[in-house]
Write a protein that holds these residues in place. Structure first.
Motif, PDB file in Angstrom:
ATOM      1  N   GLN A  32      16.255   6.992 -21.795  1.00 29.15           N
ATOM      2  CA  GLN A  32      15.036   6.903 -22.593  1.00 29.15           C
ATOM      3  C   GLN A  32      13.990   5.969 -21.987  1.00 29.15           C
ATOM      4  N   THR A  33      14.369   5.230 -20.963  1.00 30.02           N
ATOM      5  CA  THR A  33      13.427   4.298 -20.335  1.00 30.02           C
ATOM      6  C   THR A  33      13.118   4.699 -18.896  1.00 30.02           C
ATOM      7  N   TRP A  77       6.727   2.401 -24.099  1.00 27.95           N
ATOM      8  CA  TRP A  77       6.795   1.922 -25.480  1.00 27.95           C
ATOM      9  C   TRP A  77       8.243   1.621 -25.880  1.00 27.95           C
ATOM     10  N   ARG A  78       9.165   2.540 -25.570  1.00 27.11           N
ATOM     11  CA  ARG A  78      10.584   2.331 -25.913  1.00 27.11           C
ATOM     12  C   ARG A  78      11.157   1.120 -25.180  1.00 27.11           C
ATOM     13  N   THR A  79      10.800   0.970 -23.918  1.00 25.12           N
ATOM     14  CA  THR A  79      11.275  -0.176 -23.151  1.00 25.12           C
ATOM     15  C   THR A  79      10.735  -1.464 -23.754  1.00 25.12           C
ATOM     16  N   ARG A 100      -0.440   9.471 -18.354  1.00 23.76           N
ATOM     17  CA  ARG A 100      -0.279   8.759 -19.634  1.00 23.76           C
ATOM     18  C   ARG A 100       0.723   9.504 -20.514  1.00 23.76           C
ATOM     19  N   HIS A 101       0.609  10.811 -20.556  1.00 20.54           N
ATOM     20  CA  HIS A 101       1.554  11.628 -21.330  1.00 20.54           C
ATOM     21  C   HIS A 101       2.977  11.445 -20.804  1.00 20.54           C
ATOM     22  N   ASP A 102       3.119  11.377 -19.488  1.00 15.79           N
ATOM     23  CA  ASP A 102       4.441  11.282 -18.869  1.00 15.79           C
ATOM     24  C   ASP A 102       5.120   9.932 -19.084  1.00 15.79           C
ATOM     25  N   ALA A 151       3.876   7.017 -21.248  1.00 15.83           N
ATOM     26  CA  ALA A 151       3.583   6.136 -22.399  1.00 15.83           C
ATOM     27  C   ALA A 151       4.794   5.932 -23.309  1.00 15.83           C
ATOM     28  N   SER A 152       5.531   6.985 -23.594  1.00 12.13           N
ATOM     29  CA  SER A 152       6.674   6.849 -24.507  1.00 12.13           C
ATOM     30  C   SER A 152       7.772   5.986 -23.910  1.00 12.13           C
ATOM     31  N   GLN A 153       8.057   6.181 -22.640  1.00 13.53           N
ATOM     32  CA  GLN A 153       9.119   5.384 -22.017  1.00 13.53           C
ATOM     33  C   GLN A 153       8.726   3.911 -21.984  1.00 13.53           C
TER      34      GLN A 153
END
Length: 174
Positions: free
Chosen positions: A158-159, A123-125, A115-117, A119-121
């Motif tokens: 970023q994705t 979200w940005r996508t 999830r840490h690895d 989740a951000s990508q």
């Protein structure tokens, strides 16, 4: 040939709401696909699955239930198809799960880490996907990338699964 596609509901409806008519429209409007499928014999009369893709989903493990089942690929996170990193997430999650299993770490620890690895990508996508579906956002994105072509490289970076996360999991593998 394995043909996979995402079709907006309105497009499917405009094509008669059925697979044969949608395929006919695809072949009519896409000569390249028509050439690729020329002479192909369908093995099935219709697609195996028609489903709403849950873009943006990231599995949130219950804190009190580590268990021994490791969710992989789309079962742990679903990124918008246009990002091109669905297979990257699948491979990363498989390697990370294997490394956790080999090192005696439970599935709960794995799920928190994956999830840490990712989740951000994801979200940005999702932001880029939603912007591309909104006409003013689409014009803004297209205008920006026309003015700043390097922004596409940044968007791609970023994705994707972060390089640091990939390096860490590779170091854990025997």
């Amino acid at each position: 040939v394995n043909l996979c596609l995402l079709a907006d509901r309105s497009w499917l409806k405009a094509c008669g709401g059925n697979w044969p008519d949608l395929l006919e429209e695809l072949l009519r409007t896409c000569p390249h696909l028509q050439r690729r499928l020329a002479g192909a014999i369908p093995l099935l009369p219709q697609p195996l699955s028609i489903f709403r893709v849950p873009y943006g989903f990231v599995y949130d493990p219950p804190a009190d239930k580590p268990g021994n089942i490791y969710r992989l690929g789309d079962q742990v996170g679903v990124i918008s198809s246009f990002s091109g990193d669905g297979m990257g997430i699948a491979l990363h999650s498989g390697l990370l799960a294997a490394s956790h299993y080999l090192h005696g770490l439970d599935a709960g620890h794995y799920h928190r880490r994956i999830r840490h690895d990712i989740a951000s990508q994801i979200w940005r996508t999702g932001l880029l996907y939603r912007a591309s579906r909104w006409p003013p956002g689409r014009r803004l994105l297209m205008g920006w990338t026309g003015l700043m072509p390097r922004s596409l490289r940044l968007a791609a970076r970023q994705t994707r699964v972060p390089h640091a996360a990939v390096r860490q999991v590779m170091q854990l593998m025997p």
